[in-house]
Design a protein around this motif. Sequence first.
Motif, PDB file in Angstrom:
ATOM      1  N   ARG A  77       0.840  -1.207   0.000  1.00  0.00           N
ATOM      2  CA  ARG A  77       0.000   0.000   0.000  1.00  0.00           C
ATOM      3  C   ARG A  77       0.876   1.259   0.000  1.00  0.00           C
ATOM      4  NH1 ARG A  77      -2.064   3.667  -1.293  1.00  0.00           N
ATOM      5  NH2 ARG A  77      -3.748   4.814  -0.327  1.00  0.00           N
ATOM      6  N   CYS A  78       1.970   1.243   0.765  1.00  0.00           N
ATOM      7  CA  CYS A  78       2.882   2.393   0.805  1.00  0.00           C
ATOM      8  C   CYS A  78       3.554   2.603  -0.548  1.00  0.00           C
ATOM      9  CB  CYS A  78       3.941   2.193   1.889  1.00  0.00           C
ATOM     10  SG  CYS A  78       3.292   2.363   3.557  1.00  0.00           S
ATOM     11  N   LYS A  79       3.961   1.537  -1.181  1.00  0.00           N
ATOM     12  CA  LYS A  79       4.586   1.654  -2.502  1.00  0.00           C
ATOM     13  C   LYS A  79       3.588   2.209  -3.522  1.00  0.00           C
ATOM     14  CE  LYS A  79       7.956  -1.935  -1.558  1.00  0.00           C
ATOM     15  NZ  LYS A  79       8.337  -3.325  -1.777  1.00  0.00           N
ATOM     16  N   ASP A  80       2.343   1.769  -3.425  1.00  0.00           N
ATOM     17  CA  ASP A  80       1.306   2.319  -4.312  1.00  0.00           C
ATOM     18  C   ASP A  80       1.140   3.815  -4.060  1.00  0.00           C
ATOM     19  OD1 ASP A  80       0.853  -0.197  -5.358  1.00  0.00           O
ATOM     20  OD2 ASP A  80      -0.975  -0.561  -4.168  1.00  0.00           O
ATOM     21  N   TYR A  81       1.115   4.193  -2.796  1.00  0.00           N
ATOM     22  CA  TYR A  81       0.959   5.601  -2.447  1.00  0.00           C
ATOM     23  C   TYR A  81       2.127   6.427  -2.986  1.00  0.00           C
ATOM     24  CZ  TYR A  81       0.873   9.896   0.232  1.00  0.00           C
ATOM     25  OH  TYR A  81       0.888  11.228   0.583  1.00  0.00           O
ATOM     26  N   ILE A  82       3.347   5.948  -2.805  1.00  0.00           N
ATOM     27  CA  ILE A  82       4.537   6.675  -3.257  1.00  0.00           C
ATOM     28  C   ILE A  82       4.523   6.848  -4.770  1.00  0.00           C
ATOM     29  CG2 ILE A  82       7.055   6.496  -3.476  1.00  0.00           C
ATOM     30  CD1 ILE A  82       7.000   5.264  -0.607  1.00  0.00           C
ATOM     31  N   ARG A  83       4.013   5.855  -5.495  1.00  0.00           N
ATOM     32  CA  ARG A  83       3.947   5.932  -6.957  1.00  0.00           C
ATOM     33  C   ARG A  83       2.751   6.736  -7.459  1.00  0.00           C
ATOM     34  NH1 ARG A  83       5.540   0.117  -6.738  1.00  0.00           N
ATOM     35  NH2 ARG A  83       3.328  -0.293  -6.556  1.00  0.00           N
ATOM     36  N   SER A  84       1.857   7.131  -6.567  1.00  0.00           N
ATOM     37  CA  SER A  84       0.617   7.775  -6.980  1.00  0.00           C
ATOM     38  C   SER A  84       0.850   9.172  -7.560  1.00  0.00           C
ATOM     39  CB  SER A  84      -0.356   7.874  -5.799  1.00  0.00           C
ATOM     40  OG  SER A  84       0.100   8.840  -4.869  1.00  0.00           O
ATOM     41  N   TRP A  85      -0.104   9.612  -8.337  1.00  0.00           N
ATOM     42  CA  TRP A  85      -0.059  10.926  -8.954  1.00  0.00           C
ATOM     43  C   TRP A  85      -0.042  12.004  -7.876  1.00  0.00           C
ATOM     44  CZ3 TRP A  85      -2.835  15.423  -8.962  1.00  0.00           C
ATOM     45  CH2 TRP A  85      -2.563  16.312 -10.000  1.00  0.00           C
ATOM     46  N   LYS A  86      -0.816  11.802  -6.819  1.00  0.00           N
ATOM     47  CA  LYS A  86      -0.929  12.788  -5.738  1.00  0.00           C
ATOM     48  C   LYS A  86       0.435  13.104  -5.146  1.00  0.00           C
ATOM     49  CE  LYS A  86      -2.780  13.367  -1.127  1.00  0.00           C
ATOM     50  NZ  LYS A  86      -3.388  12.739  -0.004  1.00  0.00           N
ATOM     51  N   VAL A  87       1.223  12.105  -4.868  1.00  0.00           N
ATOM     52  CA  VAL A  87       2.530  12.319  -4.251  1.00  0.00           C
ATOM     53  C   VAL A  87       3.475  13.030  -5.210  1.00  0.00           C
ATOM     54  CG1 VAL A  87       4.578  11.147  -3.337  1.00  0.00           C
ATOM     55  CG2 VAL A  87       2.305  10.376  -2.692  1.00  0.00           C
ATOM     56  N   LYS A  88       3.448  12.644  -6.452  1.00  0.00           N
ATOM     57  CA  LYS A  88       4.365  13.223  -7.431  1.00  0.00           C
ATOM     58  C   LYS A  88       4.013  14.675  -7.756  1.00  0.00           C
ATOM     59  CE  LYS A  88       5.659   8.860  -9.429  1.00  0.00           C
ATOM     60  NZ  LYS A  88       5.578   7.946 -10.523  1.00  0.00           N
ATOM     61  N   HIS A  89       2.778  15.086  -7.509  1.00  0.00           N
ATOM     62  CA  HIS A  89       2.336  16.432  -7.858  1.00  0.00           C
ATOM     63  C   HIS A  89       1.903  17.241  -6.633  1.00  0.00           C
ATOM     64  CE1 HIS A  89       2.059  14.189 -11.611  1.00  0.00           C
ATOM     65  NE2 HIS A  89       2.370  15.335 -12.169  1.00  0.00           N
ATOM     66  N   GLU A  90       2.264  16.793  -5.472  1.00  0.00           N
ATOM     67  CA  GLU A  90       1.865  17.464  -4.253  1.00  0.00           C
ATOM     68  C   GLU A  90       2.770  18.655  -3.967  1.00  0.00           C
ATOM     69  OE1 GLU A  90       2.378  15.576  -0.166  1.00  0.00           O
ATOM     70  OE2 GLU A  90       0.332  15.059  -0.707  1.00  0.00           O
ATOM     71  N   GLU A  91       2.175  19.772  -3.558  1.00  0.00           N
ATOM     72  CA  GLU A  91       2.966  20.922  -3.156  1.00  0.00           C
ATOM     73  C   GLU A  91       3.403  20.705  -1.724  1.00  0.00           C
ATOM     74  OE1 GLU A  91       1.606  24.885  -3.749  1.00  0.00           O
ATOM     75  OE2 GLU A  91       0.579  24.328  -5.604  1.00  0.00           O
ATOM     76  N   ILE A  92       4.661  20.991  -1.465  1.00  0.00           N
ATOM     77  CA  ILE A  92       5.200  20.803  -0.121  1.00  0.00           C
ATOM     78  C   ILE A  92       5.117  22.124   0.623  1.00  0.00           C
ATOM     79  CG2 ILE A  92       7.254  20.245   1.207  1.00  0.00           C
ATOM     80  CD1 ILE A  92       8.057  18.403  -1.107  1.00  0.00           C
ATOM     81  N   ASN A  93       4.487  22.093   1.765  1.00  0.00           N
ATOM     82  CA  ASN A  93       4.388  23.266   2.620  1.00  0.00           C
ATOM     83  C   ASN A  93       5.584  23.261   3.556  1.00  0.00           C
ATOM     84  OD1 ASN A  93       3.730  25.316   4.327  1.00  0.00           O
ATOM     85  ND2 ASN A  93       1.709  24.514   4.881  1.00  0.00           N
ATOM     86  N   GLU A  94       6.427  24.256   3.443  1.00  0.00           N
ATOM     87  CA  GLU A  94       7.664  24.310   4.213  1.00  0.00           C
ATOM     88  C   GLU A  94       7.466  24.815   5.631  1.00  0.00           C
ATOM     89  OE1 GLU A  94      10.600  23.108   3.309  1.00  0.00           O
ATOM     90  OE2 GLU A  94       9.853  22.498   1.360  1.00  0.00           O
ATOM     91  N   GLN A  95       6.289  25.342   5.982  1.00  0.00           N
ATOM     92  CA  GLN A  95       6.075  25.864   7.313  1.00  0.00           C
ATOM     93  C   GLN A  95       5.876  24.722   8.297  1.00  0.00           C
ATOM     94  OE1 GLN A  95       2.937  28.695   7.319  1.00  0.00           O
ATOM     95  NE2 GLN A  95       4.189  30.263   6.329  1.00  0.00           N
ATOM     96  N   PRO A  96       6.541  24.793   9.459  1.00  0.00           N
ATOM     97  CA  PRO A  96       6.380  23.732  10.451  1.00  0.00           C
ATOM     98  C   PRO A  96       4.972  23.728  11.037  1.00  0.00           C
ATOM     99  CG  PRO A  96       7.686  25.529  11.354  1.00  0.00           C
ATOM    100  CD  PRO A  96       7.440  25.853   9.904  1.00  0.00           C
ATOM    101  N   ILE A  97       4.524  22.570  11.385  1.00  0.00           N
ATOM    102  CA  ILE A  97       3.200  22.420  11.986  1.00  0.00           C
ATOM    103  C   ILE A  97       3.343  22.614  13.489  1.00  0.00           C
ATOM    104  CG2 ILE A  97       1.318  20.800  12.441  1.00  0.00           C
ATOM    105  CD1 ILE A  97       2.021  19.469   9.777  1.00  0.00           C
ATOM    106  N   GLN A  98       2.492  23.433  14.065  1.00  0.00           N
ATOM    107  CA  GLN A  98       2.503  23.665  15.505  1.00  0.00           C
ATOM    108  C   GLN A  98       1.756  22.520  16.184  1.00  0.00           C
ATOM    109  OE1 GLN A  98       3.351  26.635  17.373  1.00  0.00           O
ATOM    110  NE2 GLN A  98       4.444  27.492  15.647  1.00  0.00           N
ATOM    111  N   THR A  99       2.395  21.892  17.168  1.00  0.00           N
ATOM    112  CA  THR A  99       1.723  20.839  17.923  1.00  0.00           C
ATOM    113  C   THR A  99       1.780  21.180  19.397  1.00  0.00           C
ATOM    114  OG1 THR A  99       3.742  19.546  18.093  1.00  0.00           O
ATOM    115  CG2 THR A  99       2.280  19.027  16.261  1.00  0.00           C
TER     116      THR A  99
END
Length: 182
Positions: A77-99
């Motif tokens: 399932r992880c390999k499918d996700y990594i190969r998915s269109w969503k991952v390859k075209h996802e914008e990366i948000n560089e701002q850290p998430i506050q927890t």
Amino acid sequence: MNSQREQWLQEEKLAALKDWMKLYGQDVIQYAYSYVKDYHQAEDIAQDVFLKALTQYDTFRQESSPKTWLMAITANRCKDYIRSWKVKHEEINEQPIQTFSTSENVEREVIERLEKDEIWQMIQRIPLKYREVLVLFYQQERSGQEIAQILQISEASVRTRLHRARSFIKTELEKGGFTDAT
């Protein structure tokens, strides 16, 4: 009569799935996280894994442990996700998430600390086929035979990948001034 048997089988499946979720849920999430490096996505993948385990329950031949079977589903399932269109075209948000620290966020805090650790950073730079073997061997404490089953490769390939991953880490540690690297 036949519907009673079907109902009993469905209840058996659900009971087994509940047990597996309780016993192996965190292992599945951690393993998925080692691939996707996003805790929320790892949780989503874990849900997919258990849903697939429920729908494919009849195909589980019990030649391996349920955990090994679930880890194999997770890897695929992880390999499918990594190969998915969503991952390859996802914008990366560089701002850290506050927890915020709560008892419910303890696991997330541990994972974030691991990300900051220098050795974990090195492991994340290792190619996926070596990283997945390291995670299964050291973090999940799986045997070479179980890793081979999960990844659907030979035990010799598992040993080779472990050796190469360790060599990479040793070289990186020596570059960083750590002479006691093993």
